[in-house]
Scaffold this motif. Structure first.
Motif, PDB file in Angstrom:
ATOM      1  N   ALA A 128      52.815  21.641  46.178  1.00 43.13           N
ATOM      2  CA  ALA A 128      54.122  21.426  46.810  1.00 43.13           C
ATOM      3  C   ALA A 128      54.438  19.930  46.876  1.00 43.13           C
ATOM      4  O   ALA A 128      55.578  19.515  46.632  1.00 43.13           O
ATOM      5  N   ALA A 129      53.424  19.117  47.198  1.00 35.97           N
ATOM      6  CA  ALA A 129      53.641  17.663  47.271  1.00 35.97           C
ATOM      7  C   ALA A 129      53.991  17.115  45.889  1.00 35.97           C
ATOM      8  O   ALA A 129      54.887  16.272  45.752  1.00 35.97           O
ATOM      9  N   ALA A 130      53.313  17.595  44.862  1.00 35.15           N
ATOM     10  CA  ALA A 130      53.601  17.130  43.498  1.00 35.15           C
ATOM     11  C   ALA A 130      55.018  17.543  43.082  1.00 35.15           C
ATOM     12  O   ALA A 130      55.738  16.778  42.431  1.00 35.15           O
ATOM     13  N   GLU A 131      55.400  18.739  43.492  1.00 37.99           N
ATOM     14  CA  GLU A 131      56.752  19.233  43.193  1.00 37.99           C
ATOM     15  C   GLU A 131      57.813  18.291  43.779  1.00 37.99           C
ATOM     16  O   GLU A 131      58.865  18.072  43.190  1.00 37.99           O
ATOM     17  N   ARG A 132      57.492  17.733  44.954  1.00 29.67           N
ATOM     18  CA  ARG A 132      58.425  16.799  45.604  1.00 29.67           C
ATOM     19  C   ARG A 132      58.284  15.382  45.055  1.00 29.67           C
ATOM     20  O   ARG A 132      58.927  14.451  45.547  1.00 29.67           O
ATOM     21  N   GLY A 133      57.412  15.189  44.063  1.00 31.68           N
ATOM     22  CA  GLY A 133      57.220  13.860  43.481  1.00 31.68           C
ATOM     23  C   GLY A 133      56.333  12.949  44.301  1.00 31.68           C
ATOM     24  O   GLY A 133      56.368  11.730  44.157  1.00 31.68           O
ATOM     25  N   GLU A 134      55.483  13.561  45.196  1.00 34.76           N
ATOM     26  CA  GLU A 134      54.691  12.741  46.136  1.00 34.76           C
ATOM     27  C   GLU A 134      53.205  12.670  45.818  1.00 34.76           C
ATOM     28  O   GLU A 134      52.420  12.184  46.631  1.00 34.76           O
ATOM     29  N   ALA A 163      47.070  10.866  47.641  1.00 34.30           N
ATOM     30  CA  ALA A 163      46.100  11.956  47.848  1.00 34.30           C
ATOM     31  C   ALA A 163      45.552  11.930  49.272  1.00 34.30           C
ATOM     32  O   ALA A 163      45.360  12.982  49.905  1.00 34.30           O
ATOM     33  N   LEU A 164      45.312  10.736  49.795  1.00 31.80           N
ATOM     34  CA  LEU A 164      44.827  10.627  51.179  1.00 31.80           C
ATOM     35  C   LEU A 164      45.871  11.164  52.166  1.00 31.80           C
ATOM     36  O   LEU A 164      45.514  11.746  53.196  1.00 31.80           O
ATOM     37  N   THR A 165      47.145  11.007  51.834  1.00 34.85           N
ATOM     38  CA  THR A 165      48.214  11.537  52.691  1.00 34.85           C
ATOM     39  C   THR A 165      48.159  13.062  52.741  1.00 34.85           C
ATOM     40  O   THR A 165      48.301  13.670  53.809  1.00 34.85           O
ATOM     41  N   VAL A 166      47.937  13.689  51.573  1.00 36.60           N
ATOM     42  CA  VAL A 166      47.828  15.158  51.529  1.00 36.60           C
ATOM     43  C   VAL A 166      46.599  15.612  52.320  1.00 36.60           C
ATOM     44  O   VAL A 166      46.651  16.580  53.084  1.00 36.60           O
ATOM     45  N   ILE A 167      45.489  14.899  52.159  1.00 31.63           N
ATOM     46  CA  ILE A 167      44.264  15.266  52.881  1.00 31.63           C
ATOM     47  C   ILE A 167      44.463  15.114  54.390  1.00 31.63           C
ATOM     48  O   ILE A 167      43.983  15.936  55.178  1.00 31.63           O
ATOM     49  N   ASP A 168      45.208  14.091  54.795  1.00 35.77           N
ATOM     50  CA  ASP A 168      45.476  13.914  56.219  1.00 35.77           C
ATOM     51  C   ASP A 168      46.293  15.094  56.771  1.00 35.77           C
ATOM     52  O   ASP A 168      45.989  15.621  57.847  1.00 35.77           O
ATOM     53  N   ALA A 212      41.557  11.045  45.721  1.00 42.77           N
ATOM     54  CA  ALA A 212      41.300  10.360  46.998  1.00 42.77           C
ATOM     55  C   ALA A 212      40.033   9.522  46.922  1.00 42.77           C
ATOM     56  O   ALA A 212      39.975   8.421  47.477  1.00 42.77           O
ATOM     57  N   ARG A 213      39.018  10.040  46.239  1.00 41.82           N
ATOM     58  CA  ARG A 213      37.778   9.255  46.081  1.00 41.82           C
ATOM     59  C   ARG A 213      38.060   7.960  45.327  1.00 41.82           C
ATOM     60  O   ARG A 213      37.397   6.949  45.540  1.00 41.82           O
ATOM     61  N   GLY A 214      39.067   8.008  44.444  1.00 41.03           N
ATOM     62  CA  GLY A 214      39.473   6.801  43.716  1.00 41.03           C
ATOM     63  C   GLY A 214      40.390   5.902  44.528  1.00 41.03           C
ATOM     64  O   GLY A 214      40.854   4.881  44.030  1.00 41.03           O
ATOM     65  N   GLY A 215      40.688   6.306  45.770  1.00 41.40           N
ATOM     66  CA  GLY A 215      41.477   5.476  46.659  1.00 41.40           C
ATOM     67  C   GLY A 215      42.983   5.704  46.616  1.00 41.40           C
ATOM     68  O   GLY A 215      43.743   4.940  47.202  1.00 41.40           O
ATOM     69  N   ALA A 230      45.210  26.486  56.089  1.00 41.36           N
ATOM     70  CA  ALA A 230      44.058  25.581  56.186  1.00 41.36           C
ATOM     71  C   ALA A 230      42.846  26.016  55.360  1.00 41.36           C
ATOM     72  O   ALA A 230      41.812  25.362  55.412  1.00 41.36           O
ATOM     73  N   SER A 231      42.962  27.097  54.578  1.00 38.13           N
ATOM     74  CA  SER A 231      41.855  27.482  53.696  1.00 38.13           C
ATOM     75  C   SER A 231      41.775  26.510  52.523  1.00 38.13           C
ATOM     76  O   SER A 231      42.680  25.692  52.311  1.00 38.13           O
ATOM     77  N   GLY A 232      40.707  26.609  51.737  1.00 37.45           N
ATOM     78  CA  GLY A 232      40.629  25.829  50.513  1.00 37.45           C
ATOM     79  C   GLY A 232      41.793  26.147  49.586  1.00 37.45           C
ATOM     80  O   GLY A 232      42.356  25.262  48.936  1.00 37.45           O
ATOM     81  N   THR A 233      42.176  27.415  49.564  1.00 39.87           N
ATOM     82  CA  THR A 233      43.324  27.830  48.750  1.00 39.87           C
ATOM     83  C   THR A 233      44.591  27.111  49.213  1.00 39.87           C
ATOM     84  O   THR A 233      45.400  26.660  48.391  1.00 39.87           O
ATOM     85  N   ALA A 234      44.764  27.000  50.529  1.00 41.01           N
ATOM     86  CA  ALA A 234      45.969  26.364  51.091  1.00 41.01           C
ATOM     87  C   ALA A 234      46.048  24.889  50.705  1.00 41.01           C
ATOM     88  O   ALA A 234      47.146  24.347  50.513  1.00 41.01           O
ATOM     89  N   LEU A 235      44.886  24.243  50.574  1.00 40.64           N
ATOM     90  CA  LEU A 235      44.890  22.832  50.146  1.00 40.64           C
ATOM     91  C   LEU A 235      45.551  22.697  48.772  1.00 40.64           C
ATOM     92  O   LEU A 235      46.377  21.801  48.554  1.00 40.64           O
ATOM     93  N   GLY A 236      45.200  23.591  47.847  1.00 34.88           N
ATOM     94  CA  GLY A 236      45.820  23.572  46.514  1.00 34.88           C
ATOM     95  C   GLY A 236      47.322  23.818  46.597  1.00 34.88           C
ATOM     96  O   GLY A 236      48.113  23.160  45.915  1.00 34.88           O
TER      97      GLY A 236
END
Ligand SMILES: [Zn+2]
Length: 324
Positions: A194-200, A231-236, A224-227, A183-189
């Motif tokens: 990982a999500a991009a690696e899965r094509g998501e 990206a919103l899924t990753v942030i969730d 996410a700011r662009g809607g 849950a750190s800022g590092t973990a967000l990256g």
């Protein structure tokens, strides 16, 4: 009666930020010098120079408060600091006090920042609160009954280091699945790559120029700011990871306010909204209790100097009250 003033020093891996702070929490003067972190003798000289400069503009300062990253014991010695090699079983309080001739207190940087937020910032007026910084790691300060929770040795509130997933990623401390690793800022990256690696996560991948390894948390925020829904899924999901730690801590400490610091709060509710939603979904007795508010911290990079200075001034006041 003249107003009481004290010096606060925030000692990090790259700089010493110093300030003269009033008892009302106002920063009156600042100074900033590079921190020579390799040896204590060099760092002590930099601290002494900062104090001399600040004292030049405010000769009436009563005390010096220091906030530093590391394991600070109850006598103000720093046992260990990951980013400052000069701090290895170093008698910081005693040596600074001898060098500058002013009463000195030393505490962990996250503890002093939390104290500042409770006295003058996002949790002002609260006797029980937590301040959680989501950065490279997770730092935190816990205020109980108006005082910083320090523990038997001074090492309490290492809030990033408890396990939330026995099958989770390795933590910088060597353990597995600690909250900081998830849950750190590092973990967000890490989650984003990982999500991009899965094509998501095509949106952030495009912003990173098509290179998965170049994706950062900032790319996720921007997408996410662009809607972008991906990206919103990753942030969730990230918000869920932040919330699981907050739920555990809130069930234990019952804070009135939880203030969040770190880069993600610059995006307002983009991150805080999912964190709040997951938090309220899991805190014990959510429908039958006052709900701790989750708010952005407000004092920014000055929280450290303000909190350090005020802790030292408050300590002086209690010492002089006790001697009367
Ligand atoms: Zn850990």
């Amino acid at each position: 009666m003249t107003e009481r003033v004290g010096i606060g020093l925030d000692i990090g891996g790259t700089k010493v930020l110093g300030a003269v702070v009033s008892a009302q929490g106002e920063v009156l003067t600042e100074c900033r010098v590079p921190s020579p972190t390799s040896t204590w003798a060099h760092l002590l000289a930099a601290i002494e120079a900062s104090v001399t400069e600040l004292r030049g503009s405010h000769p009436g300062v009563e005390s010096v408060g220091i906030g530093a990253a590391g394991m600070v014991d109850l006598d103000g010695s720093i046992h260990y600091s990951p980013n400052v090699p000069a701090f290895r079983s170093t008698r910081v309080r005693a040596d600074v006090e001898a060098a500058v001739g002013l009463p000195t207190t030393v505490d962990n940087d996250a503890n002093v920042a939390a104290y500042a937020e409770v006295r003058f910032g996002a949790a002002a007026g609260m006797t029980d609160a937590m301040v959680i910084t989501l950065g490279t790691g997770i730092g935190g300060g816990i205020i109980v009954g108006g005082a910083v929770l320090r523990g038997a040795n001074g090492f309490a509130a290492e809030v990033g280091h408890f396990q939330v997933d026995p099958n989770g990623p390795p933590c910088a401390c060597g353990e597995i699945g600690h909250w900081e690793a998830m849950a750190s800022g590092t973990a967000l990256g890490v989650m984003a790559r990982a999500a991009a690696e899965r094509g998501e996560l095509a949106s952030a991948l495009a912003l990173a120029g098509g290179a998965v390894e170049a994706i950062t948390g900032q790319h996720v925020s921007e997408a996410a700011r662009g809607g972008a829904a991906d990206a919103l899924t990753v942030i969730d999901a990230y918000g869920g990871n932040v919330a699981v730690g907050l739920v555990g801590l809130a069930n234990i400490f019952d804070p009135g306010v939880i203030a969040i610091a770190g880069g993600i709060v610059n995006d307002g509710d983009l991150y805080l909204e999912p964190i709040r939603r997951h938090f309220l979904g899991h805190i014990e007795g959510a429908s039958y209790r006052p709900r701790p508010e989750i708010v952005p911290a407000t004092l920014g990079e000055r929280a450290g100097v303000i909190g350090a200075a005020i802790l030292a001034l408050d300590h002086q006041r209690s010492v002089s009250a006790g001697s009367q």
